[in-house]
Design an enzyme around this catalytic site. Structure first.
Site, PDB file in Angstrom:
ATOM      1  N   TYR A  46       0.779  -1.117  -0.018  1.00  0.00           N
ATOM      2  CA  TYR A  46       0.000  -0.001   0.050  1.00  0.00           C
ATOM      3  C   TYR A  46       0.857   1.382   0.091  1.00  0.00           C
ATOM      4  O   TYR A  46       0.620   2.206  -0.784  1.00  0.00           O
ATOM      5  CB  TYR A  46      -0.964   0.039   1.176  1.00  0.00           C
ATOM      6  CG  TYR A  46      -1.763   1.119   1.081  1.00  0.00           C
ATOM      7  CD1 TYR A  46      -2.758   1.503   0.180  1.00  0.00           C
ATOM      8  CD2 TYR A  46      -1.567   2.243   2.278  1.00  0.00           C
ATOM      9  CE1 TYR A  46      -3.320   2.582   0.212  1.00  0.00           C
ATOM     10  CE2 TYR A  46      -2.252   3.499   2.196  1.00  0.00           C
ATOM     11  CZ  TYR A  46      -3.187   3.689   1.154  1.00  0.00           C
ATOM     12  OH  TYR A  46      -3.895   4.660   1.167  1.00  0.00           O
ATOM     13  N   LYS A 100       1.374   3.905  -2.836  1.00  0.00           N
ATOM     14  CA  LYS A 100       0.975   5.561  -2.591  1.00  0.00           C
ATOM     15  C   LYS A 100       2.241   6.455  -3.145  1.00  0.00           C
ATOM     16  O   LYS A 100       2.086   7.430  -3.614  1.00  0.00           O
ATOM     17  CB  LYS A 100       0.723   5.877  -1.214  1.00  0.00           C
ATOM     18  CG  LYS A 100      -0.764   5.746  -0.842  1.00  0.00           C
ATOM     19  CD  LYS A 100      -1.191   6.185   0.484  1.00  0.00           C
ATOM     20  CE  LYS A 100      -1.014   7.740   0.832  1.00  0.00           C
ATOM     21  NZ  LYS A 100      -2.502   8.095   0.507  1.00  0.00           N
ATOM     22  N   ASN A 153     -17.724  -4.314   3.103  1.00  0.00           N
ATOM     23  CA  ASN A 153     -17.564  -2.735   3.328  1.00  0.00           C
ATOM     24  C   ASN A 153     -16.809  -2.282   2.301  1.00  0.00           C
ATOM     25  O   ASN A 153     -15.770  -2.885   1.670  1.00  0.00           O
ATOM     26  CB  ASN A 153     -17.083  -2.480   4.725  1.00  0.00           C
ATOM     27  CG  ASN A 153     -15.904  -2.723   5.015  1.00  0.00           C
ATOM     28  OD1 ASN A 153     -14.712  -1.919   4.696  1.00  0.00           O
ATOM     29  ND2 ASN A 153     -15.498  -3.934   5.599  1.00  0.00           N
ATOM     30  N   GLU A 162     -14.371   1.565   2.211  1.00  0.00           N
ATOM     31  CA  GLU A 162     -13.979   2.877   2.867  1.00  0.00           C
ATOM     32  C   GLU A 162     -13.544   3.761   1.777  1.00  0.00           C
ATOM     33  O   GLU A 162     -14.379   4.844   1.433  1.00  0.00           O
ATOM     34  CB  GLU A 162     -12.897   2.472   3.909  1.00  0.00           C
ATOM     35  CG  GLU A 162     -12.469   3.968   4.655  1.00  0.00           C
ATOM     36  CD  GLU A 162     -11.472   3.694   5.516  1.00  0.00           C
ATOM     37  OE1 GLU A 162     -11.645   3.694   6.776  1.00  0.00           O
ATOM     38  OE2 GLU A 162     -10.128   3.167   4.991  1.00  0.00           O
ATOM     39  N   ASP A 191      -8.421  -5.198  -0.021  1.00  0.00           N
ATOM     40  CA  ASP A 191      -8.026  -4.101  -0.499  1.00  0.00           C
ATOM     41  C   ASP A 191      -6.813  -4.101  -1.672  1.00  0.00           C
ATOM     42  O   ASP A 191      -6.222  -3.213  -2.154  1.00  0.00           O
ATOM     43  CB  ASP A 191      -7.035  -3.022   0.607  1.00  0.00           C
ATOM     44  CG  ASP A 191      -8.089  -2.735   1.671  1.00  0.00           C
ATOM     45  OD1 ASP A 191      -9.073  -3.059   1.797  1.00  0.00           O
ATOM     46  OD2 ASP A 191      -7.478  -2.398   2.656  1.00  0.00           O
ATOM     47  N   HIS A 234      -4.581  -1.116  -3.267  1.00  0.00           N
ATOM     48  CA  HIS A 234      -3.210  -0.996  -3.392  1.00  0.00           C
ATOM     49  C   HIS A 234      -2.552  -1.167  -4.931  1.00  0.00           C
ATOM     50  O   HIS A 234      -1.568  -0.445  -5.254  1.00  0.00           O
ATOM     51  CB  HIS A 234      -2.508  -2.331  -2.571  1.00  0.00           C
ATOM     52  CG  HIS A 234      -2.920  -2.597  -1.176  1.00  0.00           C
ATOM     53  ND1 HIS A 234      -2.158  -3.152  -0.277  1.00  0.00           N
ATOM     54  CD2 HIS A 234      -3.943  -1.777  -0.501  1.00  0.00           C
ATOM     55  CE1 HIS A 234      -2.503  -3.161   0.913  1.00  0.00           C
ATOM     56  NE2 HIS A 234      -3.554  -2.320   0.929  1.00  0.00           N
ATOM     57  N   GLU A 260     -10.110   5.258  -3.967  1.00  0.00           N
ATOM     58  CA  GLU A 260      -8.842   4.431  -4.425  1.00  0.00           C
ATOM     59  C   GLU A 260      -9.360   3.438  -5.504  1.00  0.00           C
ATOM     60  O   GLU A 260      -8.552   2.719  -6.099  1.00  0.00           O
ATOM     61  CB  GLU A 260      -8.253   3.794  -3.275  1.00  0.00           C
ATOM     62  CG  GLU A 260      -7.301   5.095  -2.468  1.00  0.00           C
ATOM     63  CD  GLU A 260      -6.661   4.277  -1.223  1.00  0.00           C
ATOM     64  OE1 GLU A 260      -5.522   4.516  -1.185  1.00  0.00           O
ATOM     65  OE2 GLU A 260      -7.382   3.715  -0.496  1.00  0.00           O
TER      66      GLU A 260
END
Length: 1018
Positions: free
Chosen positions: A378, A382, A525, A527, A450, A454, A531
């Site tokens: 991750y 970024k 879920n 968030e 995720d 990522h 992304e």
């Protein structure tokens, strides 16, 4: 799921994971799979964990044997059925299909219809929680677990069996019905509260349970009986039944029509119509009539769907956590959305001080580690994204030195990750069919969380690299590894055996899910919706840069679908979704059951609002379609925060620039660079973003274009048009308001929209797909090849080439209308079809199919082989005889064949048997000589291509000095060494070699009978 926490904390987390123990360590030697110049491993790095339950124990997909070889779509609305997160629950957690909710239990399927919400968490969360109205099952059913027995784009079929009874249901998004098939017991509905019967038609029963109206359907001739809370019907020999939740009691007659029209599958098909600036998506279910001939059904549409569909809907409505669901009678519906463009970077603008911008870029390259110590997927992502955003800016100001340094940094770090053996790498998990980056973070390994977050940064960064260095992005270089990440996170192929279709992107819910296991009471879920959009935008740019129109169009569909879902469900753009007593304007997290004004790590309002904005890129411009929504979100953040942003100033300045550039510019001028950027941001990018929009205005998303990489900006009525052209030829972008912008090859351009249209259009409107080619004709059929010929397809712009399919597998792409398929298995049946591709890389429909059987004997099957004279391995024994094993010549040949006897069988098919291994017993004799050591090796060429994929050498056997056959067995001697990996045999070759490892004389081996090899295949 991200925070501003120190990256060094991840090292601690990694050490903690190591302390839990290495799962599977020592079980198999790692194999490196080369992809271009890159590679990944098929075994996790030492000390790392893969998918696990909450106690840290490894788990495998919980599926039936029928689905054992099909990639499981983790990160879905129903994934807890297949991913057992808690050792005490082998069935499932709550699953939210909408309008119905479900939970698998030992007695069958809990079914609920939550119509009443509750506000929890101190007013920070609203939810419509699952509460069982009833349990659908069979009398006496007490299954030890529930498994996934099939799935499609938005449906799944849970399966139960207790040995005496079996139950299979089909459930899904938008389905008001539950379809059931059972054996061994009567249909049973166990109501959670006393049922009230409002209609009794024998095999059709209308009941109200806990205030909700249901219709129960048993086969014709059956009769429902009610005893207390138990409702039963004898199925006789028909073994099927169904139920439906009714919008109201009067709907019973309508829903009865389709009670036995069982949904068996679901599929979305999308099409990006460049010339119209629109993307369409058709959502279809397939049905099979259990009784009668009716094949219709009712489908409940979410808000983000019915807002963009002109298809007729009924007056029926359902309640859901996503607002009202409208009901369509039929098996399909279509949505149409205008496409909002993306840009690799904002255009050059007069209001940007190039010297200042160049200085800010230089600061990034000279002030410490540009990757800020990132070691996991991750935070490395970024950092890559942060640097990639600066590449077009450096190019724009003519700073080619900084541009090339940025590209070098990006390529270097990605190449590290794309190569096995260093501190970071990707590993493929064969059980879960997923590619995991190590070091992992935020549960991307143990929970499969995720991946789309990522990997979005890697894809976006690679797309920027591809603009400037297309050679690096080639499959033969590093682009192949980029594609592996894309396929893991958003695989476009449903029939791929390596990765599941679209993994976390829920085509019906309209957005992605973050949790790999979906093991929460509130369902799944997500968030950081932004992304997720980052991945879709990355697909558009990567697809455009690589000339992959299909992938580009997939990105367009995913981005626009999720964009509307974000507006409706994360921001309540129309203020029609959230309950009236939920006092927040946005949620930081969408749950299956509702939404929460929260994040995983903090209650800070800046991060609750900001997590659904970052990263701010040229893929974020779609947000400007809802300027009032953005304004409302920033206003709430400032109220909750007690003033403007403190931590993530730059994120909110960029958001404000989308609807009020002048105000954003005033904030920038106030701080004048005197702040700490958010971890994925730089002062250079924020300054350029704000100053550019202050100069040209905010995006005008009412204007579309014939290219997905084109955007119009508006400042007080003056338009500026911008677009990027990834092709090697100048072209014109046509905007829906009449603007025309000519864009040079491989460039970004901007202007007033008054250019003279060129002969080449960037979007090629009106370009039709090619027609289907003629059905192939087979000729020249041999043991291992067949020649195919077909008549040509037609296309308005010309046919480029043809894809030849063997079954569902593409085996060749050819420019002509003939192909010879080689490497086939003798005596085997094959089916072929062909698709044409035009010069715009559009693929047309498939031709008809032709079925061909190759000549020669059919494949060999079986698990037991006898060594026979003449070097043969046969499944049948023969008369006993012996072969002479040559002497070792007094030398030591332990582990290395020396003048071996070789026995071989070709064209073998078989499925690898889990938990089994190679076994043999060979009869050997050295007469009166002692210590003549016989040794054996068994090799497997899985596909018969001449390369042995698995080689197993066994310890030698020292003979005694007594004449007579002795047993040389694998069980007794054990393995000396092994290399490679076993898999299914498909036309494979098995070879046995026997030689003398020691001694100075010959010995004998019994053949025909006595010497037997058992292989681990069915």
């Amino acid at each position: 799921m991200k925070s501003r926490r120190s990256v060094s904390l991840l090292t601690t987390a990694a050490l903690a994971a190591t302390a839990l123990g290495t799962l599977g360590s020592g079980v198999a030697a790692a194999a490196t799979i080369e992809v271009g110049r890159g590679s990944y491993s098929d075994v996790r790095p030492a000390g790392r964990q893969g998918p696990s339950n909450s106690g840290g124990q490894a788990v495998k997909p919980k599926v039936t044997p029928a689905m054992a070889d099909v990639p499981v779509p983790t990160n879905d609305w129903w994934s807890s059925l297949a991913f057992q997160r808690f050792s005490s629950n082998p069935w499932s957690e709550n699953m939210y299909g909408h309008p119905l909710t479900y939970k698998a239990v030992s007695g069958g399927l809990e079914v609920g219809y939550p119509t009443t919400h509750q506000i929890v968490g101190g007013g920070r969360q609203y939810e419509f929680p699952h509460k069982a109205d009833l349990t659908l099952g069979l009398t006496g059913l007490n299954s030890p677990d529930a498994k996934a027995d099939g799935w499609s784009d938005w449906t799944v079929s849970p399966y139960w069996s207790d040995g005496a009874r079996s139950l299979r249901t089909t459930i899904g998004h938008g389905l008001p019905y539950v379809y059931a098939e059972g054996t061994g017991g009567a249909a049973q509905i166990s109501a959670a509260a006393p049922p009230t019967v409002f209609a009794d038609q024998g095999n059709v029963l209308g009941v109200t349970i806990s205030g909700h109206d249901y219709a129960l359907f048993a086969p014709s001739g059956s009769d429902w009986t009610v005893s207390g809370n138990e409702i039963r019907a004898d199925l006789g020999s028909k073994e099927y039944f169904s139920l439906a939740v009714l919008p109201d009691r009067a709907a019973l007659a309508d829903f009865k029509k389709y009670a036995f029209s069982f949904v068996t599958g679901s599929k979305v098909d999308w099409e990006y119509r460049e010339g119209d600036g629109q993307v369409t998506a058709t959502y279809s279910v397939t049905t099979v009539p259990k009784e009668g001939t009716g094949t219709g059904t009712f489908l409940a549409l979410y808000r983000h769907q019915w807002l963009h569909s002109s298809d007729t809907v009924t007056a029926y409505r359902y309640v859901s956590s996503r607002g009202a669901m409208k009901v369509r009678e039929g098996t399909s519906f279509t949505t149409t959305q205008n496409v909002n463009g993306v840009l690799p970077g904002l255009p050059s603008a007069a209001g940007v001080d190039k010297a200042k911008l160049k200085g800010y870029i230089n600061d990034v390259l000279t002030e410490g580690d540009p990757f800020s110590g990132a070691i996991d997927t991750y935070w490395t992502g970024k950092a890559l994204g942060k640097l990639a955003l600066l590449v077009p800016l450096a190019d724009q100001v003519g700073d080619t030195v900084s541009r090339d340094k940025l590209l070098s940094l990006i390529k270097g770090r990605m190449e590290e990750w794309f190569t096995v053996g260093g501190p970071s790498e990707f590993s493929y998990d064969k059980d879960w069919r997923t590619l995991i980056g190590y070091p992992a973070s935020y549960g991307s390994d143990q929970e499969l969380n995720d991946h789309h977050f990522h990997y979005s940064y890697y894809v976006m960064a690679a797309a920027l690299v591809a603009q400037y260095d297309p050679r690096w992005a080639a499959d033969s270089e590093w682009g192949g590894m980029v594609k592996e990440l894309i396929k893991d996170a958003a695989n476009p192929a449903r029939n791929d055996s390596k990765y599941p279709f679209l993994r976390g992107f829920d085509v019906y819910a309209g957005h992605s899910w973050a949790a790999g296991h979906e093991s929460f009471a509130a369902g799944n879920n997500q968030e950081s919706s932004s992304e997720s959009i980052n991945l879709s935008a990355g697909l558009i740019m990567w697809g455009s840069a690589m000339g992959d129109k299909a992938l580009r169009d997939q990105g367009v569909y995913m981005m626009m679908t999720e964009s509307e879902s974000i507006a409706q469900y994360w921001f309540d753009a129309d203020q029609q979704v959230y309950p009236q007593d939920f006092t927040h304007d946005v949620v930081g997290m969408v749950w299956s059951s509702g939404g929460a004004y929260a994040t995983w790590w903090t209650a800070n309002p800046e991060e609750i609002h900001g997590i659904n904005f970052l990263p701010m890129t040229g893929g974020s411009l779609h947000l400007a379609r809802e300027k009032t929504m953005l304004n409302r979100s920033v206003a709430e953040m400032e109220r909750e925060n007690g003033g403007p942003a403190v931590e993530w100033k730059d994120i909110f300045w960029q958001v404000q620039a989308l609807y009020d550039p002048a105000k954003a510019m005033s904030y920038w001028n106030q701080w004048n660079g005197g702040y700490v950027p958010e971890a994925g941001e730089t002062k250079a990018h924020t300054y350029h973003w704000v100053a550019t929009m202050n100069s040209v205005g905010s995006p005008d998303m009412t204007v579309t274009a014939n290219s997905p990489t084109a955007v119009a900006f508006d400042k007080n009525g003056t338009k500026t048009y911008a677009a990027h052209n990834y092709t090697s030829e100048a072209c014109s972008v046509l905007f829906s308001d009449g603007g025309v912008l000519n864009v040079p090859a491989k460039s970004t351009a901007s202007g007033a929209g008054d250019d003279t249209e060129l002969g080449t259009l960037c979007g090629a409107p009106g370009d039709d797909k090619p027609t289907a080619p003629g059905t192939p004709v087979a000729s020249d059929v041999t043991d291992d090849s067949v020649k195919l010929n077909w008549s040509a397809a037609t296309d308005d712009r010309g046919v480029k080439d043809y894809d030849v399919y063997r079954g569902t597998t593409k085996v060749a792409t050819v420019t002509g209308t003939t192909h010879t398929d080689t490497g086939l298995t003798s005596g085997t049946q094959y089916t072929y079809s062909v698709k044409a591709r035009d010069t715009s890389n559009q693929v047309g429909p498939a031709s008809g199919t032709v079925t061909v059987t190759t000549s020669g004997p059919p494949p060999v099957t079986g698990d037991t082989f006898h060594l026979r004279s003449g070097g043969q391995l046969r499944t049948e024994a023969a008369a006993s005889s012996s072969d002479t094993i040559p002497s070792a010549g007094g030398a030591n040949h332990d582990g290395t064949p020396y003048n071996p006897l070789v026995y071989e069988v070709k064209n073998v098919n078989g499925a690898l048997k889990a938990g089994s291994g190679t076994a043999f017993t060979f009869k050997v004799d050295a007469g009166t000589h002692v210590g003549y050591a016989q040794q054996a090796r068994v090799s497997y060429d899985l596909t018969g291509d001449g390369t042995f994929d698995r080689v197993e050498t066994f310890r030698y056997f020292a003979t005694d000095p007594i004449t007579g056959w002795e047993d040389y067995s694998s069980a007794r001697q054990g393995t000396h060494s092994a290399s490679g990996t076993l898999g299914d045999l498909d036309g494979g070759t098995i070879r046995v070699e026997v030689w003398s490892a020691l001694g100075n004389g010959p010995s004998t081996l019994q053949v025909g009978t006595g010497s037997v090899l058992t292989i681990p295949f069915d």
